[in-house]
Design a protein around this motif. Structure first.
Motif, PDB file in Angstrom:
ATOM      1  N   LYS A   1      43.649  70.831  39.333  1.00 49.44           N
ATOM      2  CA  LYS A   1      43.572  71.289  40.713  1.00 49.44           C
ATOM      3  C   LYS A   1      44.091  72.723  40.793  1.00 49.44           C
ATOM      4  O   LYS A   1      44.967  73.117  40.021  1.00 49.44           O
ATOM      5  CB  LYS A   1      44.440  70.394  41.611  1.00 49.44           C
ATOM      6  CG  LYS A   1      43.987  68.957  41.700  1.00 49.44           C
ATOM      7  CD  LYS A   1      44.995  68.145  42.497  1.00 49.44           C
ATOM      8  CE  LYS A   1      44.619  66.667  42.491  1.00 49.44           C
ATOM      9  NZ  LYS A   1      45.642  65.840  43.165  1.00 49.44           N
ATOM     10  N   PRO A   2      43.579  73.500  41.737  1.00 49.92           N
ATOM     11  CA  PRO A   2      44.095  74.865  41.894  1.00 49.92           C
ATOM     12  C   PRO A   2      45.556  74.836  42.346  1.00 49.92           C
ATOM     13  O   PRO A   2      45.966  73.959  43.112  1.00 49.92           O
ATOM     14  CB  PRO A   2      43.197  75.464  42.975  1.00 49.92           C
ATOM     15  CG  PRO A   2      42.623  74.295  43.702  1.00 49.92           C
ATOM     16  CD  PRO A   2      42.492  73.196  42.683  1.00 49.92           C
ATOM     17  N   ARG A   3      46.323  75.778  41.860  1.00 46.76           N
ATOM     18  CA  ARG A   3      47.729  75.854  42.233  1.00 46.76           C
ATOM     19  C   ARG A   3      47.844  76.403  43.653  1.00 46.76           C
ATOM     20  O   ARG A   3      47.206  77.409  44.008  1.00 46.76           O
ATOM     21  CB  ARG A   3      48.489  76.753  41.262  1.00 46.76           C
ATOM     22  CG  ARG A   3      49.989  76.753  41.474  1.00 46.76           C
ATOM     23  CD  ARG A   3      50.707  77.538  40.389  1.00 46.76           C
ATOM     24  NE  ARG A   3      52.140  77.449  40.553  1.00 46.76           N
ATOM     25  CZ  ARG A   3      52.894  76.442  40.115  1.00 46.76           C
ATOM     26  NH1 ARG A   3      52.313  75.453  39.459  1.00 46.76           N
ATOM     27  NH2 ARG A   3      54.196  76.428  40.306  1.00 46.76           N
ATOM     28  N   GLN A   4      48.637  75.751  44.473  1.00 48.34           N
ATOM     29  CA  GLN A   4      48.799  76.160  45.864  1.00 48.34           C
ATOM     30  C   GLN A   4      49.934  77.175  45.991  1.00 48.34           C
ATOM     31  O   GLN A   4      51.003  77.009  45.404  1.00 48.34           O
ATOM     32  CB  GLN A   4      49.119  74.950  46.746  1.00 48.34           C
ATOM     33  CG  GLN A   4      48.015  73.913  46.820  1.00 48.34           C
ATOM     34  CD  GLN A   4      46.878  74.335  47.723  1.00 48.34           C
ATOM     35  OE1 GLN A   4      46.955  75.322  48.448  1.00 48.34           O
ATOM     36  NE2 GLN A   4      45.784  73.565  47.677  1.00 48.34           N
ATOM     37  N   GLY A   5      49.691  78.222  46.772  1.00 47.67           N
ATOM     38  CA  GLY A   5      50.751  79.155  47.117  1.00 47.67           C
ATOM     39  C   GLY A   5      51.558  78.619  48.287  1.00 47.67           C
ATOM     40  O   GLY A   5      51.337  77.510  48.769  1.00 47.67           O
ATOM     41  N   TRP A   6      52.492  79.439  48.765  1.00 45.49           N
ATOM     42  CA  TRP A   6      53.338  78.990  49.869  1.00 45.49           C
ATOM     43  C   TRP A   6      52.524  78.707  51.128  1.00 45.49           C
ATOM     44  O   TRP A   6      52.840  77.790  51.887  1.00 45.49           O
ATOM     45  CB  TRP A   6      54.437  80.016  50.153  1.00 45.49           C
ATOM     46  CG  TRP A   6      55.604  79.869  49.235  1.00 45.49           C
ATOM     47  CD1 TRP A   6      55.944  80.671  48.180  1.00 45.49           C
ATOM     48  CD2 TRP A   6      56.573  78.815  49.266  1.00 45.49           C
ATOM     49  NE1 TRP A   6      57.063  80.184  47.554  1.00 45.49           N
ATOM     50  CE2 TRP A   6      57.482  79.048  48.201  1.00 45.49           C
ATOM     51  CE3 TRP A   6      56.772  77.699  50.076  1.00 45.49           C
ATOM     52  CZ2 TRP A   6      58.558  78.214  47.929  1.00 45.49           C
ATOM     53  CZ3 TRP A   6      57.841  76.866  49.809  1.00 45.49           C
ATOM     54  CH2 TRP A   6      58.715  77.129  48.756  1.00 45.49           C
ATOM     55  N   ALA A   7      51.460  79.499  51.349  1.00 49.17           N
ATOM     56  CA  ALA A   7      50.620  79.251  52.523  1.00 49.17           C
ATOM     57  C   ALA A   7      49.961  77.881  52.432  1.00 49.17           C
ATOM     58  O   ALA A   7      49.887  77.139  53.428  1.00 49.17           O
ATOM     59  CB  ALA A   7      49.564  80.346  52.657  1.00 49.17           C
ATOM     60  N   GLY A   8      49.483  77.521  51.232  1.00 46.68           N
ATOM     61  CA  GLY A   8      48.875  76.210  51.049  1.00 46.68           C
ATOM     62  C   GLY A   8      49.866  75.090  51.238  1.00 46.68           C
ATOM     63  O   GLY A   8      49.572  74.080  51.896  1.00 46.68           O
ATOM     64  N   LEU A   9      51.069  75.233  50.668  1.00 52.53           N
ATOM     65  CA  LEU A   9      52.109  74.222  50.838  1.00 52.53           C
ATOM     66  C   LEU A   9      52.477  74.069  52.315  1.00 52.53           C
ATOM     67  O   LEU A   9      52.703  72.969  52.810  1.00 52.53           O
ATOM     68  CB  LEU A   9      53.357  74.594  50.022  1.00 52.53           C
ATOM     69  CG  LEU A   9      53.202  74.598  48.498  1.00 52.53           C
ATOM     70  CD1 LEU A   9      54.466  75.124  47.839  1.00 52.53           C
ATOM     71  CD2 LEU A   9      52.877  73.202  47.979  1.00 52.53           C
ATOM     72  N   TRP A  10      52.545  75.194  53.012  1.00 52.68           N
ATOM     73  CA  TRP A  10      52.851  75.189  54.445  1.00 52.68           C
ATOM     74  C   TRP A  10      51.785  74.400  55.210  1.00 52.68           C
ATOM     75  O   TRP A  10      52.097  73.504  55.994  1.00 52.68           O
ATOM     76  CB  TRP A  10      52.922  76.625  54.941  1.00 52.68           C
ATOM     77  CG  TRP A  10      53.093  76.787  56.433  1.00 52.68           C
ATOM     78  CD1 TRP A  10      52.175  76.509  57.405  1.00 52.68           C
ATOM     79  CD2 TRP A  10      54.261  77.260  57.115  1.00 52.68           C
ATOM     80  NE1 TRP A  10      52.684  76.777  58.650  1.00 52.68           N
ATOM     81  CE2 TRP A  10      53.964  77.242  58.503  1.00 52.68           C
ATOM     82  CE3 TRP A  10      55.510  77.697  56.693  1.00 52.68           C
ATOM     83  CZ2 TRP A  10      54.892  77.655  59.466  1.00 52.68           C
ATOM     84  CZ3 TRP A  10      56.426  78.109  57.662  1.00 52.68           C
ATOM     85  CH2 TRP A  10      56.119  78.081  59.015  1.00 52.68           C
ATOM     86  N   ASN A  11      50.517  74.744  54.993  1.00 52.84           N
ATOM     87  CA  ASN A  11      49.432  74.116  55.751  1.00 52.84           C
ATOM     88  C   ASN A  11      49.333  72.618  55.485  1.00 52.84           C
ATOM     89  O   ASN A  11      49.069  71.827  56.395  1.00 52.84           O
ATOM     90  CB  ASN A  11      48.099  74.782  55.414  1.00 52.84           C
ATOM     91  CG  ASN A  11      48.030  76.213  55.903  1.00 52.84           C
ATOM     92  OD1 ASN A  11      48.743  76.594  56.837  1.00 52.84           O
ATOM     93  ND2 ASN A  11      47.186  77.010  55.269  1.00 52.84           N
ATOM     94  N   ILE A  12      49.555  72.209  54.233  1.00 54.28           N
ATOM     95  CA  ILE A  12      49.432  70.804  53.860  1.00 54.28           C
ATOM     96  C   ILE A  12      50.427  69.937  54.621  1.00 54.28           C
ATOM     97  O   ILE A  12      50.115  68.813  55.020  1.00 54.28           O
ATOM     98  CB  ILE A  12      49.620  70.642  52.337  1.00 54.28           C
ATOM     99  CG1 ILE A  12      48.390  71.163  51.590  1.00 54.28           C
ATOM    100  CG2 ILE A  12      49.880  69.183  51.955  1.00 54.28           C
ATOM    101  CD1 ILE A  12      48.607  71.324  50.098  1.00 54.28           C
ATOM    102  N   SER A  13      51.628  70.442  54.871  1.00 57.14           N
ATOM    103  CA  SER A  13      52.683  69.619  55.460  1.00 57.14           C
ATOM    104  C   SER A  13      53.067  70.008  56.880  1.00 57.14           C
ATOM    105  O   SER A  13      53.943  69.370  57.463  1.00 57.14           O
ATOM    106  CB  SER A  13      53.937  69.665  54.575  1.00 57.14           C
ATOM    107  OG  SER A  13      53.732  68.961  53.376  1.00 57.14           O
ATOM    108  N   PHE A  14      52.433  71.031  57.466  1.00 56.05           N
ATOM    109  CA  PHE A  14      52.863  71.480  58.791  1.00 56.05           C
ATOM    110  C   PHE A  14      52.702  70.388  59.846  1.00 56.05           C
ATOM    111  O   PHE A  14      53.478  70.323  60.795  1.00 56.05           O
ATOM    112  CB  PHE A  14      52.094  72.739  59.211  1.00 56.05           C
ATOM    113  CG  PHE A  14      52.611  73.347  60.486  1.00 56.05           C
ATOM    114  CD1 PHE A  14      53.824  73.994  60.512  1.00 56.05           C
ATOM    115  CD2 PHE A  14      51.877  73.255  61.661  1.00 56.05           C
ATOM    116  CE1 PHE A  14      54.312  74.551  61.688  1.00 56.05           C
ATOM    117  CE2 PHE A  14      52.351  73.804  62.844  1.00 56.05           C
ATOM    118  CZ  PHE A  14      53.570  74.462  62.852  1.00 56.05           C
ATOM    119  N   GLY A  15      51.693  69.534  59.682  1.00 59.54           N
ATOM    120  CA  GLY A  15      51.515  68.453  60.644  1.00 59.54           C
ATOM    121  C   GLY A  15      52.731  67.554  60.750  1.00 59.54           C
ATOM    122  O   GLY A  15      53.012  66.978  61.809  1.00 59.54           O
TER     123      GLY A  15
END
Length: 510
Positions: free
Chosen positions: A8-22
Motif C-alpha cells: 500500500k502507498p505510505r500515508q503522509g500526515w495529511a492522509g493519517l489526519w483524513n483517515i481518522s478525523f471522523g
C-alpha cells in the motif's frame, strides 16, 4: 490494474489526519453523552439508584451492534466503499439523537424518552465507530498501524476535550447553567446541538477526503477481501451443546436469584443476556453441524470461539479496563457534586456548578490523552515495549481513581485526571496496536467488533451488578465506586503480564 504484489502507498500526515478525523466528531458525541447523561437523567427525576439501569443502553447496544457491523463491513463493497457507508449511516442517526435529546421535557414521559434517545445515540455512534478501527488497518501498511492508531487516539482525546468542555465554556460566555423551570439547562441544550453538527461534519470530512482501496487493489496488496471461513466453522461444528446449556442455565440461575433474593430488577437483563447467548450459540453450532456455513450467526460465533490467543489474553485486560471507565462515567457527577460541591439537589446552583466541573475534569483527562498519545506513548513503548507501557499507564490511572476517594478539593482533582488521561490514551491505542500485528487484515472488521465485546460486557455488569453491590454495602455513598475502579485498573495492569507471554517478539514501535 497491475496484479503484481505490491505494498500500500505510505500515508503522509495529511492522509493519517483524513483517515481518522471522523473519530474527532464521534468522540464529541461520546463525550457529551458520558459527561452529561447522568445529569440529564437526574434532572428529569431519576434517583441515584436508577442511573445504572438507565445507562445500560450504552453497553447493550455496543454488544449487539459492533460484531454485526464488523461482520457486515468486512463483506461490504458499494459505490461509497467498504467502511464509509457505515460511517455515514451512524453519523446521520447520532446527529439526530443529539439534536432531540435536550427536547425530552417536552414529551409526555421525558425520562423514558431520554433513555430511548440514549439507545439511539449509542447504537448510532457504535455503527460509525466500529468500522473506523478496521479502517486504519485497511488504509495503512503494517509499519504505519501504530502511527495510525496513535493519530486516531489523539483525535479521540481532542474530540472528547471539545465535547466535555463545551457546557462549561457556554456558562463562561453567559449562557444559563440552571433552568428556571428545573429542566435541562441551556448550556446542555446548546452543547448537544453543537455536537450534532460537529459530529456529522467531521465524519463527512473523512468520507469526502478518503478513497478506500477496491477489492482488486486489496488483492494486489496481498490482502484478500475474504479469508477461509472453513476452519472456524469446522471448529464450531465439532463443539457439543454443553457450553450452550451452561450459558442458558447460568442465565436461569440469575433470574431465579433476582426473584428469590429481591435483587434489583436490572439484573434480570444480565440473566436474559446469558440465556440468549447460550441459545444463539446452540443455533450456530446446529447450523455448523448441518454445513450451513454461509450465515452471519455461525460466522460471528465461529470467529468468537476461534479468537487468536493474544486477543483472548487482551480480552481480560479490556474487561477490567472498561469496568473502571464505566464506573467513572456513571459516578463522577454524583461523587463530585455530593462530596466536593456539597449538593445532591439537581435544581441547586451548587449541584450544577459541580456538574459543570465534571465537564472540566473530563476535558483534562481527554486533553492529557490526546497529548500522551503522540508524545508519551511512543517514547515509553520504545523503551519498555507496548505491553509494559500499557501496564504502567493503567497503574497511573488507578492512582488517579484513588485520589477521588481521598481528595475534597476541586482543583486538586485535576491532578487525578492526569493519571486517568494517560491510562485512557493507552487503552485507546496500545491494545489495538498489539492486535494489528496479530490479526488477519481481511477480517479486521469482525475481530475488532468481537474485541469490543470485552469492552461492553464489563459495562453491562457494572450497570446491572454494581448498583446492587452499592445498595447492599454503601447505600447513598457513591464515593466507594472509585475504589472499585482503582482496583479494576490495577488488576488490568497485572493481567498484561499474560499478554507479554503470548508475544515472543514484541513490536516496540508506538
Amino acid at each position: 490494474m497491475d496484479a503484481t504484489l505490491r505494498e500500500k502507498p505510505r500515508q503522509g500526515w495529511a492522509g493519517l489526519w483524513n483517515i481518522s478525523f471522523g473519530f474527532f466528531g464521534i468522540q464529541i458525541g461520546f463525550a457529551l453523552q458520558n459527561a452529561n447523561m447522568s445529569r440529564v437523567f437526574q434532572t428529569l427525576g431519576a434517583s441515584m439508584d436508577d442511573l445504572p439501569a438507565l445507562w445500560v443502553a450504552a453497553p447493550l447496544t455496543g454488544l449487539i451492534v459492533q460484531p454485526i457491523i464488523g461482520h457486515l463491513s468486512d463483506k461490504t463493497w458499494n459505490r461509497l466503499g467498504r467502511r464509509r457507508p457505515y460511517f455515514l449511516t451512524g453519523a446521520i442517526f447520532a446527529a439526530l439523537a443529539l439534536f432531540v435529546m435536550p427536547l425530552s421535557p417536552a414529551f409526555g414521559a421525558p425520562l423514558l424518552f431520554a433513555a430511548a434517545m440514549l439507545w439511539v445515540l449509542d447504537a448510532s455512534l457504535n455503527v460509525s465507530m466500529e468500522p473506523f478501527r478496521a479502517f486504519v488497518g485497511d488504509m495503512l501498511r503494517t509499519d504505519q498501524h501504530s502511527a495510525g492508531y496513535a493519530v486516531q487516539t489523539a483525535f479521540i482525546g481532542a474530540g472528547a476535550v471539545v465535547g466535555s468542555i463545551f457546557p462549561y465554556f457556554l456558562e463562561q460566555m453567559g449562557v444559563a447553567n440552571v433552568a428556571v423551570d428545573g429542566g435541562i439547562p441551556d448550556t446542555v441544550k446548546y452543547s448537544f446541538w453543537f455536537g450534532a453538527f460537529a459530529l456529522f461534519a467531521a465524519v463527512m470530512w473523512t468520507i469526502v477526503t478518503t478513497k478506500e482501496f477496491s477489492p482488486e487493489e486489496m488483492a494486489a496488496f496481498g490482502e484478500q477481501a475474504e479469508t477461509d471461513t472453513g476452519q472456524p466453522i469446522r471448529a464450531l461444528a465439532a463443539k457439543t451443546y454443553i457450553s450452550s446449556a451452561v450459558w442458558m442455565a447460568a442465565g436461569l440461575v440469575v433470574v431465579l436469584l433476582v426473584q428469590s433474593l429481591d435483587l434489583q430488577k436490572e439484573m434480570l437483563l444480565l440473566g436474559a443476556l446469558l440465556a440468549v447467548y447460550g441459545l444463539l450459540s446452540a443455533i450456530a453450532i446446529s447450523m455448523a453441524k448441518k454445513g450451513q456455513a454461509a450465515n452471519m450467526l455461525s460466522s460471528i460465533v465461529g470467529d468468537f470461539a476461534g479468537m487468536p490467543d493474544v486477543m483472548k489474553r487482551l480480552a481480560l485486560v479490556q474487561f477490567f479496563s472498561w469496568s473502571a471507565l464505566f464506573i467513572m462515567w456513571i459516578n463522577t457527577t454524583p461523587v463530585v457534586t455530593q462530596y466536593v460541591f456539597g449538593s445532591s439537589d439537581t435544581a441547586s446552583a451548587a449541584y450544577n456548578e459541580g456538574a459543570n466541573w465534571v465537564n472540566v475534569l473530563f476535558t483534562v483527562y481527554n486533553g492529557v490523552a490526546a497529548i500522551a498519545a503522540l508524545a508519551l506513548l511512543p517514547v515509553l513503548s520504545r523503551k519498555v515495549g507496548q505491553v509494559m507501557t500499557h501496564s504502567i499507564c493503567l497503574t497511573l490511572g488507578a492512582l488517579g481513581f484513588l485520589m477521588f476517594f481521598f481528595v475534597r478539593d476541586a482543583n486538586t482533582l485535576l491532578l487525578a485526571e492526569v493519571g486517568i488521561g494517560i491510562a485512557w490514551a493507552s487503552i485507546l491505542a496500545m491494545p489495538y496496536a498489539i492486535l494489528a500485528s496479530n490479526l488477519p487484515q481481511a477480517k479486521l472488521g469482525i475481530y475488532m467488533g468481537l474485541f469490543n465485546v470485552f469492552i461492553v460486557v464489563p459495562q453491562l455488569l457494572v450497570a446491572t451488578v454494581m448498583g446492587q453491590i452499592m445498595l447492599w454495602l454503601f447505600p447513598g455513598e457513591p464515593i466507594w465506586t472509585m475504589l472499585f475502579a482503582a482496583a479494576a485498573w490495577l488488576i488490568a495492569a497485572l493481567s498484561m503480564l499474560r499478554v507479554k507471554a503470548a508475544i515472543p517478539h514484541e513490536n516496540t514501535h508506538a
